[in-house]
Design an enzyme around this catalytic site. Structure first.
Site, short mmCIF file in Angstrom:
data_model
loop_
_atom_site.label_atom_id
_atom_site.label_comp_id
_atom_site.label_asym_id
_atom_site.label_seq_id
_atom_site.Cartn_x
_atom_site.Cartn_y
_atom_site.Cartn_z
N SER A 19 0.86 -1.20 0.00
CA SER A 19 0.00 0.00 0.00
C SER A 19 0.89 1.25 0.00
O SER A 19 2.04 1.19 0.46
CB SER A 19 -0.85 0.00 1.27
OG SER A 19 -1.52 1.24 1.42
N TYR B 54 -1.41 -0.87 10.60
CA TYR B 54 -1.55 -1.24 9.19
C TYR B 54 -0.39 -0.67 8.39
O TYR B 54 0.26 -1.37 7.59
CB TYR B 54 -2.88 -0.72 8.66
CG TYR B 54 -3.10 -0.94 7.18
CD1 TYR B 54 -3.39 -2.20 6.70
CD2 TYR B 54 -3.04 0.12 6.27
CE1 TYR B 54 -3.61 -2.42 5.33
CE2 TYR B 54 -3.25 -0.08 4.92
CZ TYR B 54 -3.54 -1.35 4.45
OH TYR B 54 -3.76 -1.55 3.11
N1 LIG Z 1 -8.91 -0.92 -0.14
C1 LIG Z 1 -7.89 -0.06 -0.04
O1 LIG Z 1 -8.09 1.17 0.08
C2 LIG Z 1 -6.47 -0.56 -0.12
C3 LIG Z 1 -5.44 0.36 -0.32
C4 LIG Z 1 -4.13 -0.07 -0.42
C5 LIG Z 1 -3.85 -1.42 -0.28
N2 LIG Z 1 -4.87 -2.30 -0.09
C6 LIG Z 1 -4.52 -3.71 0.07
O2 LIG Z 1 -5.14 -4.46 -0.94
C7 LIG Z 1 -5.32 -5.81 -0.49
C8 LIG Z 1 -6.73 -6.27 -0.80
O3 LIG Z 1 -7.62 -5.51 -0.02
P1 LIG Z 1 -9.09 -5.12 -0.48
O4 LIG Z 1 -9.16 -3.64 -0.48
O5 LIG Z 1 -9.48 -5.87 -1.69
O6 LIG Z 1 -9.90 -5.61 0.81
P2 LIG Z 1 -11.19 -6.52 1.01
O7 LIG Z 1 -12.21 -6.26 -0.03
O8 LIG Z 1 -11.56 -6.34 2.44
O9 LIG Z 1 -10.61 -7.99 0.79
C9 LIG Z 1 -9.70 -8.55 1.70
C10 LIG Z 1 -9.51 -10.01 1.34
O10 LIG Z 1 -8.60 -10.58 2.29
C11 LIG Z 1 -9.15 -11.76 2.82
N3 LIG Z 1 -8.73 -11.96 4.19
C12 LIG Z 1 -8.75 -11.05 5.20
N4 LIG Z 1 -8.35 -11.64 6.34
C13 LIG Z 1 -8.07 -12.94 6.04
C14 LIG Z 1 -7.66 -14.06 6.80
N5 LIG Z 1 -7.42 -13.98 8.11
N6 LIG Z 1 -7.50 -15.23 6.18
C15 LIG Z 1 -7.75 -15.35 4.85
N7 LIG Z 1 -8.14 -14.33 4.08
C16 LIG Z 1 -8.32 -13.15 4.67
C17 LIG Z 1 -10.67 -11.56 2.74
O11 LIG Z 1 -11.32 -12.82 2.63
P3 LIG Z 1 -12.22 -13.54 3.76
O12 LIG Z 1 -12.78 -12.45 4.64
O13 LIG Z 1 -13.24 -14.28 2.98
O14 LIG Z 1 -11.25 -14.43 4.46
C18 LIG Z 1 -10.81 -10.81 1.44
O15 LIG Z 1 -10.88 -11.71 0.36
C19 LIG Z 1 -4.97 -5.80 1.00
O16 LIG Z 1 -3.67 -6.30 1.19
C20 LIG Z 1 -5.02 -4.33 1.36
O17 LIG Z 1 -4.20 -4.02 2.46
C21 LIG Z 1 -6.17 -1.91 -0.01
#
Ligand SMILES: NC(=O)c1ccc[n+]([C@@H]2O[C@H](COP(=O)([O-])OP(=O)(O)OC[C@H]3O[C@@H](n4cnc5c(N)ncnc54)[C@H](OP(=O)(O)O)[C@@H]3O)[C@@H](O)[C@H]2O)c1
Length: 268
Positions: free
Chosen positions: A147, A160
């Protein structure tokens, strides 16, 4: 190693494939590259629904592994199940969780679970998959989703931001160590993405798609796969995020922390 990565007809493993960026990474790889995918997350129903969609629409093979990345046994099982009867060529460690609020108000078990999910599982899966990819000798690759919060200190997302700083640094170091062995490591560092992560943390009230460089997951996935195939070692998508990344290199970190604190401070 300069050759582009080729995903067609090969298996990619994607963690966090039940929501947000992970779903779109799987769709993009299946639709644009004809790649087979192993989908990993806790919510089995969502993985099965996506698997059906990808098989029906794109004729690719899909496997699902239900696992909790905060549990060490589950993390080991991901490697065993994913590699049983198939050759994995690409590994995208995308799953992650955040917490928005004062660091001192984050519960201890919530912090431990974040550390296990964002950091420990990523290191363990790397230690299993990197030697596996080196051994196969087919120029595979790993991608870590970090990120912009790993490049700039972000108060009110302190833990985070710390986990993502680790992911960025670890990934960039690993990239140097394993590139001579024929495996690429890409660190992908997006800014905001309009996903459940923003909704679950409460940040969606503050940031929406189109604001402050916030991308849709579809848009972000296209950037991520492009950077991965080109074997970029660190890639930040979007002009605004790239400007922030540049600022992180030239401005004092204390000043940046002060500015981001003003943006992220919750209303009391
Ligand atoms: N959204 C943002 O603004 C943003 C910005 C920068 C970086 N990111 C990064 O992008 C990546 C994807 O995030 P996203 O925004 O797509 O979030 P999201 O929609 O909340 O998806 C998160 C995913 O991670 C899985 N996950 C979470 N905890 C887990 C666990 N304990 N075991 C297995 N799976 C787990 C969830 O699946 P289950 O709940 O089904 O397990 C879900 O599929 C992350 O690394 C996040 O830090 C996001």
């Amino acid at each position: 190693m300069t050759q582009m990565m080729e995903l067609r007809g090969r298996w990619s493993l994607i963690t966090g494939a039940s929501s947000g960026l992970g779903v779109e990474l799987a769709r993009h790889i299946a639709r644009e590259h004809g790649g087979h995918v192993v989908l990993v997350a806790r919510r089995r129903d969502r993985l099965e629904a996506l698997a059906e969609e990808l098989r029906a629409r794109h004729g690719v093979q899909v496997a699902c592994v239900t696992a909790d990345l905060s549990r060490p046994d589950d993390v080991e099982r991901i490697f065993t199940e994913a590699t049983q009867g198939r050759d994995i060529h690409a590994v995208i460690l995308n799953a992650g969780v955040t917490y928005w609020g004062e660091a001192m108000k984050q519960g201890w078990s919530e912090f431990q679970s974040m550390l296990d999910t964002n950091v420990t599982s990523l290191v363990r899966l790397s230690s299993l998959f990197v030697p596996y990819l080196v051994e196969r000798g087919t120029h595979g690759g790993m991608m870590f989703v970090s990120s912009v919060a790993g490049l700039i200190p972000v108060p009110y997302q302190a833990a985070y931001s710390g986990t993502k700083a680790f992911v960025t640094s670890y990934g960039q170091c690993l990239a140097q160590e394993v590139r001579p062995k024929g495996v690429s490591v890409t660190v992908f560092a997006p800014g905001g993405i309009s996903t459940e992560l923003l909704v679950n943390s409460g940040l969606s009230n503050r940031f929406k798609a189109g604001d402050m460089g916030v991308m849709t997951p579809e848009e972000c996935a296209a950037h991520a796969v492009r950077a991965f195939l080109r074997r970029k070692e660190l890639y930040v998508p979007g002009l605004l995020n790239q400007t922030l990344a540049l600022a992180a290199r030239v401005l004092p970190r204390g000043f940046l922390a002060q500015r981001t604190a003003a943006i992220y401070r919750p209303e009391s």
